[in-house]
Scaffold this motif. Structure first.
Motif, PDB file in Angstrom:
ATOM      1  N   SER A 241      11.327  -3.931  17.467  1.00  0.00           N
ATOM      2  CA  SER A 241      10.320  -3.836  18.499  1.00  0.00           C
ATOM      3  C   SER A 241      10.491  -3.426  19.766  1.00  0.00           C
ATOM      4  O   SER A 241      10.006  -2.768  20.319  1.00  0.00           O
ATOM      5  N   ARG A 242      12.282  -3.230  20.050  1.00  0.00           N
ATOM      6  CA  ARG A 242      12.900  -2.854  21.635  1.00  0.00           C
ATOM      7  C   ARG A 242      13.435  -1.805  20.080  1.00  0.00           C
ATOM      8  O   ARG A 242      14.646  -1.443  20.525  1.00  0.00           O
ATOM      9  N   PRO A 243      12.998   0.095  20.152  1.00  0.00           N
ATOM     10  CA  PRO A 243      14.298   0.684  19.344  1.00  0.00           C
ATOM     11  C   PRO A 243      14.159   0.928  20.844  1.00  0.00           C
ATOM     12  O   PRO A 243      15.669   1.635  20.463  1.00  0.00           O
ATOM     13  N   GLY A 244      14.467   1.042  21.246  1.00  0.00           N
ATOM     14  CA  GLY A 244      15.189   1.911  23.105  1.00  0.00           C
ATOM     15  C   GLY A 244      14.890   3.321  23.303  1.00  0.00           C
ATOM     16  O   GLY A 244      14.249   3.942  22.477  1.00  0.00           O
ATOM     17  N   GLN A 245      16.333   4.124  22.886  1.00  0.00           N
ATOM     18  CA  GLN A 245      16.279   5.202  23.388  1.00  0.00           C
ATOM     19  C   GLN A 245      16.671   5.614  21.483  1.00  0.00           C
ATOM     20  O   GLN A 245      16.891   7.337  21.418  1.00  0.00           O
ATOM     21  N   ASN A 246      16.819   5.318  20.291  1.00  0.00           N
ATOM     22  CA  ASN A 246      17.099   5.771  19.141  1.00  0.00           C
ATOM     23  C   ASN A 246      16.402   6.168  18.249  1.00  0.00           C
ATOM     24  O   ASN A 246      14.907   5.758  17.790  1.00  0.00           O
ATOM     25  N   GLN A 247      15.955   8.201  18.917  1.00  0.00           N
ATOM     26  CA  GLN A 247      15.263   7.916  17.520  1.00  0.00           C
ATOM     27  C   GLN A 247      14.507   7.422  16.289  1.00  0.00           C
ATOM     28  O   GLN A 247      13.445   8.380  15.541  1.00  0.00           O
ATOM     29  N   CYS A 248      15.701   7.321  15.611  1.00  0.00           N
ATOM     30  CA  CYS A 248      15.858   7.229  13.957  1.00  0.00           C
ATOM     31  C   CYS A 248      15.733   5.424  13.494  1.00  0.00           C
ATOM     32  O   CYS A 248      15.271   5.389  12.922  1.00  0.00           O
ATOM     33  N   VAL A 249      14.729   5.422  14.784  1.00  0.00           N
ATOM     34  CA  VAL A 249      14.016   4.031  14.758  1.00  0.00           C
ATOM     35  C   VAL A 249      13.152   3.982  14.695  1.00  0.00           C
ATOM     36  O   VAL A 249      12.553   4.464  16.164  1.00  0.00           O
ATOM     37  N   THR A 250      12.085   3.270  14.082  1.00  0.00           N
ATOM     38  CA  THR A 250      10.791   3.098  14.066  1.00  0.00           C
ATOM     39  C   THR A 250      10.109   2.257  14.893  1.00  0.00           C
ATOM     40  O   THR A 250      10.813   1.133  14.937  1.00  0.00           O
ATOM     41  N   PRO A 251       9.482   2.387  16.096  1.00  0.00           N
ATOM     42  CA  PRO A 251       9.422   1.067  16.853  1.00  0.00           C
ATOM     43  C   PRO A 251       8.062   0.230  15.909  1.00  0.00           C
ATOM     44  O   PRO A 251       7.320   1.057  15.161  1.00  0.00           O
ATOM     45  N   PHE A 252       8.190  -1.058  15.893  1.00  0.00           N
ATOM     46  CA  PHE A 252       7.713  -1.799  15.242  1.00  0.00           C
ATOM     47  C   PHE A 252       5.599  -1.969  15.751  1.00  0.00           C
ATOM     48  O   PHE A 252       4.783  -1.743  15.099  1.00  0.00           O
ATOM     49  N   ASP A 253       5.726  -1.398  17.272  1.00  0.00           N
ATOM     50  CA  ASP A 253       4.118  -0.961  17.491  1.00  0.00           C
ATOM     51  C   ASP A 253       3.569   0.335  16.819  1.00  0.00           C
ATOM     52  O   ASP A 253       2.232   0.284  16.207  1.00  0.00           O
ATOM     53  N   ASP A 254       4.435   0.639  15.833  1.00  0.00           N
ATOM     54  CA  ASP A 254       3.878   2.007  15.100  1.00  0.00           C
ATOM     55  C   ASP A 254       3.134   1.166  13.572  1.00  0.00           C
ATOM     56  O   ASP A 254       2.165   1.524  13.442  1.00  0.00           O
ATOM     57  N   LEU A 255       3.735   0.012  13.201  1.00  0.00           N
ATOM     58  CA  LEU A 255       3.125  -0.667  11.812  1.00  0.00           C
ATOM     59  C   LEU A 255       1.867  -1.099  12.688  1.00  0.00           C
ATOM     60  O   LEU A 255       1.086  -1.076  11.591  1.00  0.00           O
ATOM     61  N   LEU A 256       1.626  -1.145  13.744  1.00  0.00           N
ATOM     62  CA  LEU A 256       0.597  -2.278  14.456  1.00  0.00           C
ATOM     63  C   LEU A 256      -0.689  -1.177  14.041  1.00  0.00           C
ATOM     64  O   LEU A 256      -2.051  -1.604  14.304  1.00  0.00           O
ATOM     65  N   LYS A 257      -0.070   0.368  14.065  1.00  0.00           N
ATOM     66  CA  LYS A 257      -1.466   1.424  13.972  1.00  0.00           C
ATOM     67  C   LYS A 257      -2.242   1.241  12.590  1.00  0.00           C
ATOM     68  O   LYS A 257      -3.777   1.974  12.999  1.00  0.00           O
ATOM     69  N   GLY A 258      -1.360   0.782  11.734  1.00  0.00           N
ATOM     70  CA  GLY A 258      -2.494   0.469  10.793  1.00  0.00           C
ATOM     71  C   GLY A 258      -2.061   1.755   9.860  1.00  0.00           C
ATOM     72  O   GLY A 258      -1.738   2.735  10.429  1.00  0.00           O
ATOM     73  N   ASP A 259      -3.148   1.990   8.269  1.00  0.00           N
ATOM     74  CA  ASP A 259      -3.686   3.025   7.936  1.00  0.00           C
ATOM     75  C   ASP A 259      -4.615   3.321   7.002  1.00  0.00           C
ATOM     76  O   ASP A 259      -4.359   1.889   5.863  1.00  0.00           O
ATOM     77  N   ALA A 260      -5.491   3.831   7.409  1.00  0.00           N
ATOM     78  CA  ALA A 260      -7.160   3.667   7.512  1.00  0.00           C
ATOM     79  C   ALA A 260      -6.809   4.335   5.567  1.00  0.00           C
ATOM     80  O   ALA A 260      -8.365   3.842   4.881  1.00  0.00           O
ATOM     81  N   SER A 261      -6.022   4.827   4.889  1.00  0.00           N
ATOM     82  CA  SER A 261      -6.390   4.981   3.261  1.00  0.00           C
ATOM     83  C   SER A 261      -5.902   4.188   2.937  1.00  0.00           C
ATOM     84  O   SER A 261      -6.204   4.854   1.163  1.00  0.00           O
ATOM     85  N   VAL A 262      -5.947   3.132   2.872  1.00  0.00           N
ATOM     86  CA  VAL A 262      -4.788   2.521   1.607  1.00  0.00           C
ATOM     87  C   VAL A 262      -6.779   1.592   1.606  1.00  0.00           C
ATOM     88  O   VAL A 262      -7.370   1.191   2.570  1.00  0.00           O
ATOM     89  N   ASP A 263      -6.443   0.962   0.885  1.00  0.00           N
ATOM     90  CA  ASP A 263      -7.405   0.426   0.137  1.00  0.00           C
ATOM     91  C   ASP A 263      -6.570  -0.965  -0.121  1.00  0.00           C
ATOM     92  O   ASP A 263      -6.180  -1.581  -0.830  1.00  0.00           O
ATOM     93  N   LEU A 264      -7.038  -1.810   1.152  1.00  0.00           N
ATOM     94  CA  LEU A 264      -5.877  -3.215   1.970  1.00  0.00           C
ATOM     95  C   LEU A 264      -6.714  -4.345   0.658  1.00  0.00           C
ATOM     96  O   LEU A 264      -5.308  -5.084   0.346  1.00  0.00           O
ATOM     97  N   ASP A 265      -7.940  -4.769   0.569  1.00  0.00           N
ATOM     98  CA  ASP A 265      -8.323  -5.646   0.770  1.00  0.00           C
ATOM     99  C   ASP A 265      -8.290  -6.646  -0.845  1.00  0.00           C
ATOM    100  O   ASP A 265      -7.738  -6.476  -1.997  1.00  0.00           O
ATOM    101  N   THR A 266      -7.414  -4.685  -2.019  1.00  0.00           N
ATOM    102  CA  THR A 266      -7.816  -4.657  -3.164  1.00  0.00           C
ATOM    103  C   THR A 266      -6.694  -4.915  -3.474  1.00  0.00           C
ATOM    104  O   THR A 266      -5.797  -5.966  -4.504  1.00  0.00           O
ATOM    105  N   ASP A 267      -5.527  -5.081  -2.710  1.00  0.00           N
ATOM    106  CA  ASP A 267      -4.074  -4.999  -2.951  1.00  0.00           C
ATOM    107  C   ASP A 267      -4.064  -6.464  -2.458  1.00  0.00           C
ATOM    108  O   ASP A 267      -2.534  -6.411  -2.961  1.00  0.00           O
ATOM    109  N   HIS A 268      -4.278  -6.731  -1.616  1.00  0.00           N
ATOM    110  CA  HIS A 268      -4.058  -8.334  -1.164  1.00  0.00           C
ATOM    111  C   HIS A 268      -4.915  -9.177  -2.646  1.00  0.00           C
ATOM    112  O   HIS A 268      -4.581  -9.979  -3.059  1.00  0.00           O
ATOM    113  N   ALA A 269      -5.797  -8.724  -3.126  1.00  0.00           N
ATOM    114  CA  ALA A 269      -6.252 -10.211  -4.428  1.00  0.00           C
ATOM    115  C   ALA A 269      -5.095  -9.543  -4.985  1.00  0.00           C
ATOM    116  O   ALA A 269      -5.731 -10.242  -6.258  1.00  0.00           O
TER     117      ALA A 269
END
Length: 605
Positions: free
Chosen positions: A170-198
């Motif tokens: 959530s707080r990556p600091g200056q570590n370039q090897c760490v993925t910011p949590f905010d990147d996950l919040l951007k989502g991925d429109a290429s997946v079929d989310l509802d099918t996987d959830h079902a």
């Protein structure tokens, strides 16, 4: 006393077998059960979109996420996980404690069938405990690891075991090897989310919860969607007020444990409640934060361990305004982890009557990580602590007598784990020939002639031992008795005497209390020597010895340990409990000294 909360009366059937085994079942039918946790989230995002679901402290106030916002963020994170190719075979290890982002990530993973593995934050933050963290990583082989702050967790993140694993912070600091949590919040429109959830079914693994490792290396308990969803139906069946109005909770209990992370967290989600994360704890230096949080918002439910309730009672006694706020909407006081001292129980009971003229449901339940956890519950009002009640709806308890009063407990039901992660032999050993989970716990009936009065916990079968005389010692109950006898001098203790002539006790002292009492302590190679302290312990043990009879409960010797129990050395489990076997093994020299009458650090009677 007037009882304010709704409850479901006990109704239990008893079946007695020819071999003496007793089967207990609830006569109430199990209510409707959700398919998965996502079903709860969708329901409340539709019915109460603006209601707060989860919140944590942020500056002078709270960061709050509504049900609608939670669903949106959960779906975005879930699609990001799918976009990374994650699924049931790519767990996420969560190394940080309770937090909003922790909760969002957990729900997102559950939404698409990715198991999460929450572990105690101490394993990352305490250098000597990194071995426990490494064991968990090597066992589950995660594809992702989450921490709240990359700088705070930097030492743990440098472990070789995490090499090649994506780290999210959530707080990556200056570590370039760490993925910011905010990147996950951007989502991925290429997946079929509802099918996987079902495709997330009741049998989908939601979590792998690590056992405390008190008797062996920690095991990964498979926790399915069915286990969690059934358990919340069982709890709401027992406590109908959960469905009557949305519950609210201010809670610190850690989410790497089944009590805080499954029982309490899911209780809010299942019933459209609001979970306010208490970043305080019932320990010196952190409890003031709990009081501050409660001065801002209080709950309709209150969960805690006995020591926490003891500290809370003291705070309420000294603050009339907090006392009024605390009891105003309170439906439930619920303790777990150990029996609540009766004076604390009565203190809350009387305070509730003084404040509002009625008492919330004061109760407890029983269960383990493997049982989701609630399996028995004291559903009816009662005037004392220590009773764990009757089987919840859908559960069958198998009681195997080991003497005239005591029974070993085994259980079967839809809230029981299918087994341990990649450990088929240990899974097989955990169930008997009829499919009952072997808990290792012992119970006694409150009233053998009326099973509806429920059961009382009576220790762990594995903790019992025999003296050289052949006399059995019920160590768990004796430990509770001795904690009361030596309070407040002892913070914890270990009962000894296996294959010896007498029962002894190794005492972990409350050093702050000893200092307040003016005891001058001398460290004698791991044990304290102090004439005044030894005299006080001798007086209490001798007084107790005059009031009891029989060698199975008489404490004949004591030694006061100067070194506190060590988490890195495994003497304390992730739950904060003593690992008795580890203490006795690691401190064998002190155990031997305890049985040396000539040792000046030993108290004998």
């Amino acid at each position: 006393m007037k009882q304010t909360s709704e409850f479901c009366p006990h109704s239990v059937s008893r079946e007695d077998r020819a071999d003496g085994t007793i089967l207990l079942r609830s006569n109430h039918a199990l209510g409707p059960v959700a398919k998965n946790t996502g079903e709860w989230l969708h329901r409340w995002a539709e019915e109460a979109p603006e209601r707060v679901f989860i919140a944590e402290r942020s500056g002078a106030g709270w960061r709050e996420e509504s049900y609608q916002a939670t669903l949106q963020k959960v779906r975005a994170i879930a699609s990001s996980l799918l976009g990374r190719g994650m699924g049931p075979d790519t767990p996420i290890i969560i190394m940080s404690g309770n937090g909003v982002d922790h909760g969002l990530l957990s729900l997102a993973a559950q939404y698409v069938g990715v198991p999460t593995v929450p572990v105690a934050e101490q394993y990352s933050l305490i250098h000597g405990a990194h071995g426990r963290l490494q064991h968990a990583i090597e066992l589950v082989r995660p594809k992702m690891a989450y921490v709240v702050d990359a700088n705070q967790y930097a030492e743990a993140l440098a472990l070789d075991a995490l090499s090649g694993i994506e780290v999210v912070a959530s707080r990556p600091g200056q570590n370039q090897c760490v993925t910011p949590f905010d990147d996950l919040l951007k989502g991925d429109a290429s997946v079929d989310l509802d099918t996987d959830h079902a495709q997330v079914t009741p049998d989908t693994v939601a979590k792998i919860l690590m056992t405390s490792g008190s008797t062996s290396a920690p095991k990964g308990v498979l926790t399915t969607q069915r286990m969690m969803c059934v358990n919340q139906t069982q709890l709401a069946d027992a406590m109908p007020f959960l469905r009557t109005r949305p519950p609210r909770l201010v809670d610190w209990l850690p989410w790497n444990h089944v009590f805080g992370g499954s029982h309490n967290f899911n209780m809010m989600l299942a019933n459209g409640g609001s979970f306010y994360i208490d970043d305080g704890k019932p320990v010196k230096g952190l409890f003031d934060r709990t009081v501050e949080n409660l001065s801002m918002i209080t709950g309709t439910l209150c969960f805690n361990v006995p020591v926490g309730f003891g500290m809370l009672l003291g705070a309420l006694k000294s603050d009339a305004e907090l006392r009024q706020r605390f009891f105003a909407d309170l439906d439930l006081i619920f303790y777990a982890g150990a029996s609540l001292p009766q004076d604390v129980w009565q203190g809350f009971q009387q305070m509730a009557m003084d404040v509002k003229g009625e008492v919330p449901l004061m109760t407890s339940s029983w269960g383990l990580t493997e049982t989701a956890p609630a399996t028995m519950m004291q559903q009816e009002p009662i005037d004392r602590s220590g009773v764990v009640g009757v089987p919840l709806n859908g559960v069958t308890a198998k009681l195997i007598p080991d003497d005239e009063m005591r029974c070993e407990v085994r259980v079967k039901g839809p809230n029981i784990t299918p087994g341990y992660f990649e450990e088929p032999e240990k899974t097989k050993e955990a169930f008997d020939e009829e499919g009952y989970f072997i808990t290792g716990d012992a119970m006694v009936f409150v009233d053998p002639d009326d099973v509806s009065k429920g059961l009382k916990f009576d220790g762990r079968i594995s903790e019992d031992f025999k003296l050289l005389t052949g006399t059995w010692v019920r160590a768990a109950q004796l430990r509770l008795d001795m904690l009361a006898c030596l309070a407040p001098l002892a913070s914890d203790l270990v009962i000894t005497g296996a294959d010896r002539n007498q029962i002894g006790v190794m005492v972990f002292p409350d050093k702050g209390e000893l200092e307040r009492e003016g005891f001058e302590l001398t460290d004698d190679n791991g044990a304290f020597r102090c004439k005044l302290l030894h005299g006080e312990i001798h007086r209490r043990l001798a007084e107790r010895a005059r009031e009891i009879s029989g060698s199975s409960t008489k404490i004949s010797r004591a030694i006061v340990l100067s070194e506190p129990a060590s988490l890195p050395e495994g003497e304390i489990t992730a739950k904060g409990n003593l690992n008795f076997r580890k203490v006795l093994t690691r401190r064998k020299d002190l155990l031997d000294r305890l049985y040396d009458d000539a040792d000046p650090a030993v108290v004998t009677i």
